[in-house]
Design a protein around this motif. Structure first.
Motif, mmCIF file in Angstrom:
data_model
loop_
_atom_site.group_PDB
_atom_site.id
_atom_site.type_symbol
_atom_site.label_atom_id
_atom_site.label_comp_id
_atom_site.label_asym_id
_atom_site.label_seq_id
_atom_site.Cartn_x
_atom_site.Cartn_y
_atom_site.Cartn_z
ATOM 1 N N GLU A 165 2.497 14.707 -5.461
ATOM 2 C CA GLU A 165 3.295 13.742 -4.713
ATOM 3 C C GLU A 165 3.785 14.288 -3.376
ATOM 4 N N ASP A 166 4.004 15.594 -3.286
ATOM 5 C CA ASP A 166 4.545 16.197 -2.060
ATOM 6 C C ASP A 166 3.571 16.187 -0.887
ATOM 7 N N TYR A 167 2.296 15.814 -1.125
ATOM 8 C CA TYR A 167 1.315 15.807 -0.040
ATOM 9 C C TYR A 167 1.437 14.587 0.862
ATOM 10 N N LEU A 168 2.277 13.634 0.517
ATOM 11 C CA LEU A 168 2.460 12.441 1.342
ATOM 12 C C LEU A 168 2.879 12.834 2.767
ATOM 13 N N LEU A 169 2.180 12.265 3.764
ATOM 14 C CA LEU A 169 2.483 12.448 5.177
ATOM 15 C C LEU A 169 2.329 13.889 5.667
ATOM 16 N N THR A 170 1.450 14.655 5.034
ATOM 17 C CA THR A 170 1.201 16.023 5.485
ATOM 18 C C THR A 170 -0.047 16.145 6.348
ATOM 19 N N ASP A 171 -0.837 15.078 6.488
ATOM 20 C CA ASP A 171 -2.054 15.125 7.302
ATOM 21 C C ASP A 171 -2.519 13.697 7.561
ATOM 22 N N SER A 172 -3.651 13.546 8.248
ATOM 23 C CA SER A 172 -4.155 12.224 8.628
ATOM 24 C C SER A 172 -4.770 11.494 7.435
ATOM 25 N N LEU A 173 -4.791 10.165 7.545
ATOM 26 C CA LEU A 173 -5.280 9.302 6.476
ATOM 27 C C LEU A 173 -6.783 9.075 6.594
ATOM 28 N N GLU A 174 -7.382 8.544 5.530
ATOM 29 C CA GLU A 174 -8.776 8.101 5.562
ATOM 30 C C GLU A 174 -8.871 6.880 6.492
ATOM 31 N N PRO A 175 -9.677 6.937 7.564
ATOM 32 C CA PRO A 175 -9.709 5.853 8.553
ATOM 33 C C PRO A 175 -10.123 4.492 7.994
ATOM 34 N N THR A 176 -10.987 4.460 6.969
ATOM 35 C CA THR A 176 -11.514 3.176 6.500
ATOM 36 C C THR A 176 -10.451 2.289 5.868
ATOM 37 N N ASN A 177 -9.367 2.869 5.349
ATOM 38 C CA ASN A 177 -8.315 2.019 4.774
ATOM 39 C C ASN A 177 -6.930 2.382 5.315
ATOM 40 N N GLU A 178 -6.908 2.835 6.552
ATOM 41 C CA GLU A 178 -5.655 3.288 7.154
ATOM 42 C C GLU A 178 -4.607 2.181 7.236
ATOM 43 N N ALA A 179 -5.014 0.962 7.593
ATOM 44 C CA ALA A 179 -4.049 -0.135 7.745
ATOM 45 C C ALA A 179 -3.343 -0.427 6.420
ATOM 46 N N TYR A 180 -4.113 -0.476 5.354
ATOM 47 C CA TYR A 180 -3.531 -0.717 4.025
ATOM 48 C C TYR A 180 -2.623 0.440 3.625
ATOM 49 N N ALA A 181 -3.076 1.669 3.864
ATOM 50 C CA ALA A 181 -2.288 2.843 3.478
ATOM 51 C C ALA A 181 -0.966 2.890 4.228
ATOM 52 N N ILE A 182 -0.986 2.592 5.509
ATOM 53 C CA ILE A 182 0.252 2.619 6.293
ATOM 54 C C ILE A 182 1.239 1.578 5.786
ATOM 55 N N ALA A 183 0.731 0.414 5.416
ATOM 56 C CA ALA A 183 1.617 -0.606 4.848
ATOM 57 C C ALA A 183 2.258 -0.114 3.557
ATOM 58 N N LYS A 184 1.466 0.522 2.705
ATOM 59 C CA LYS A 184 2.011 1.023 1.437
ATOM 60 C C LYS A 184 3.014 2.150 1.662
ATOM 61 N N ILE A 185 2.751 3.015 2.633
ATOM 62 C CA ILE A 185 3.702 4.080 2.952
ATOM 63 C C ILE A 185 5.015 3.480 3.438
ATOM 64 N N ALA A 186 4.917 2.426 4.233
ATOM 65 C CA ALA A 186 6.127 1.745 4.698
ATOM 66 C C ALA A 186 6.926 1.175 3.528
ATOM 67 N N GLY A 187 6.223 0.649 2.516
ATOM 68 C CA GLY A 187 6.916 0.134 1.334
ATOM 69 C C GLY A 187 7.650 1.231 0.577
ATOM 70 N N ILE A 188 7.004 2.389 0.449
ATOM 71 C CA ILE A 188 7.648 3.540 -0.202
ATOM 72 C C ILE A 188 8.912 3.926 0.551
ATOM 73 N N LYS A 189 8.783 4.079 1.857
ATOM 74 C CA LYS A 189 9.911 4.508 2.669
ATOM 75 C C LYS A 189 11.030 3.473 2.677
ATOM 76 N N MET A 190 10.650 2.206 2.582
ATOM 77 C CA MET A 190 11.668 1.156 2.516
ATOM 78 C C MET A 190 12.466 1.256 1.217
ATOM 79 N N CYS A 191 11.776 1.463 0.109
ATOM 80 C CA CYS A 191 12.471 1.626 -1.173
ATOM 81 C C CYS A 191 13.400 2.837 -1.129
ATOM 82 N N GLN A 192 12.927 3.923 -0.539
ATOM 83 C CA GLN A 192 13.752 5.125 -0.457
ATOM 84 C C GLN A 192 14.952 4.909 0.462
#
Length: 315
Positions: free
Chosen positions: A122-149
């Motif tokens: 779990e600690d690897y979140l936001l430690t490097d660049s994302l896979e480009p093919t699904n970056e838009a979806y991943a960024i949205a999900k990361i935003a949801g995590i950060k919003m909950c936190q």
């Protein structure tokens, strides 16, 4: 959660949402709240506000999202980021405004860096660049995590975020262009068998490895965490073992009964070469998956064949 508590399952017709509803009913929960997308557009802020104010759910399983495979993510990135951000923002905020006791947000393993060390903690979140093919979806999900936190930090909300690995099972999407790899292969092999084709062509080299978790296992993990986990830090949900796409294809080929050859089209993208979640944190709490890949594929293939006429009518 008591059996009479009002539980809202957002995305109840989806793969995970439908599995959560099945599980809740089997556990004796009698006050399950659902809405189809036609009944409630979660992207519409006013509609979501009115829904929460009227219904006042006590628990929320946030399983609603726009999802798809590599092709869909590359083709519709604007829709993936806009729809998912809108859905998350509206539901999470109204859960806070209306005093929801607990909310579980379903993320995705694609939130982790493309080249994260394996298996992924779990600690690897936001430690490097994302896979480009699904970056838009991943960024949205990361935003949801950060919003909950953030809502946990500022308002004391008991909002937790879980990161499931690649999911499959009854209720999956078998559309050849918009589905994930496992259901797409089930359909490809089934139609090749029906048409007496000599081969099936599979995107990529077959060398990438993926971890697959049955939706019923994912639902069981979500139910367990809703009862037993109250921390804002994310937690992985997975099987703990991965298979190459070639191994997956051979397993599906055997289950379907296709006797032709496999051809791997290396002009198509592989995506991330390996994506295996470390599930030590979840296992330490007392939960582990139980449906192996062979059993799960058989179960999913039965679901697909029962709905095949529906999918062929959508061609």
């Amino acid at each position: 959660m008591n059996n009479t508590d009002k539980i809202y399952v957002a995305g109840h017709n989806g793969l995970v949402g439908s599995a959560i509803v099945r599980l809740l009913k089997s556990k004796g929960h009698t006050n399950i709240l659902t809405r189809t997308s036609a009944e409630l557009d979660l992207r519409n802020q006013v509609s979501v506000k009115e829904f929460f104010a009227k219904e006042k759910p006590q628990y929320v399983f946030m399983a609603a999202a726009k999802v798809g495979g590599i092709w869909a993510n590359k083709t519709y990135p604007a829709e993936f980021i806009f729809d998912n951000l809108s859905i998350q923002n509206n539901v999470i905020h109204e859960a806070y405004k209306n005093g929801v006791t607990k909310l579980l947000f379903l993320g995705s393993s694609c939130i982790y860096p493309k080249n994260a060390p394996q298996p992924i903690i779990e600690d690897y979140l936001l430690t490097d660049s994302l896979e480009p093919t699904n970056e838009a979806y991943a960024i949205a999900k990361i935003a949801g995590i950060k919003m909950c936190q953030a809502y946990h930090q500022q308002y004391g909300c008991n909002f937790i975020s879980v990161m499931p690995t690649n999911l499959y099972g009854p209720g999956d999407n078998y559309d050849l262009q918009k589905s994930h790899v496992l259901p797409a292969l089930i359909r490809k092999f089934h139609e090749a068998k029906m048409n007496n084709d000599e081969h099936v062509t599979i995107w990529g080299t077959g060398k990438p490895s993926r971890e697959f978790l049955h939706a019923d296992d994912a639902a069981a993990a979500c139910y367990f965490l809703m009862q037993n986990y109250d921390q804002p830090e994310i937690i992985n949900i997975g099987w703990g073992k991965d298979d190459t796409i070639a191994e997956l294809a051979l397993q599906i080929k055997e289950t379907v009964g296709f006797t032709g050859k496999l051809i791997f089209d290396d002009t198509k993208p592989d995506g991330t070469m390996r994506k295996l979640l470390n599930v030590d944190k979840l296992n330490a709490l007392g939960w582990s998956a139980s449906i192996n890949l062979k059993e799960g594929i058989q179960n999913t293939y039965q679901d697909f064949t029962s709905k095949y006429d529906y999918y062929t009518s959508k061609k």
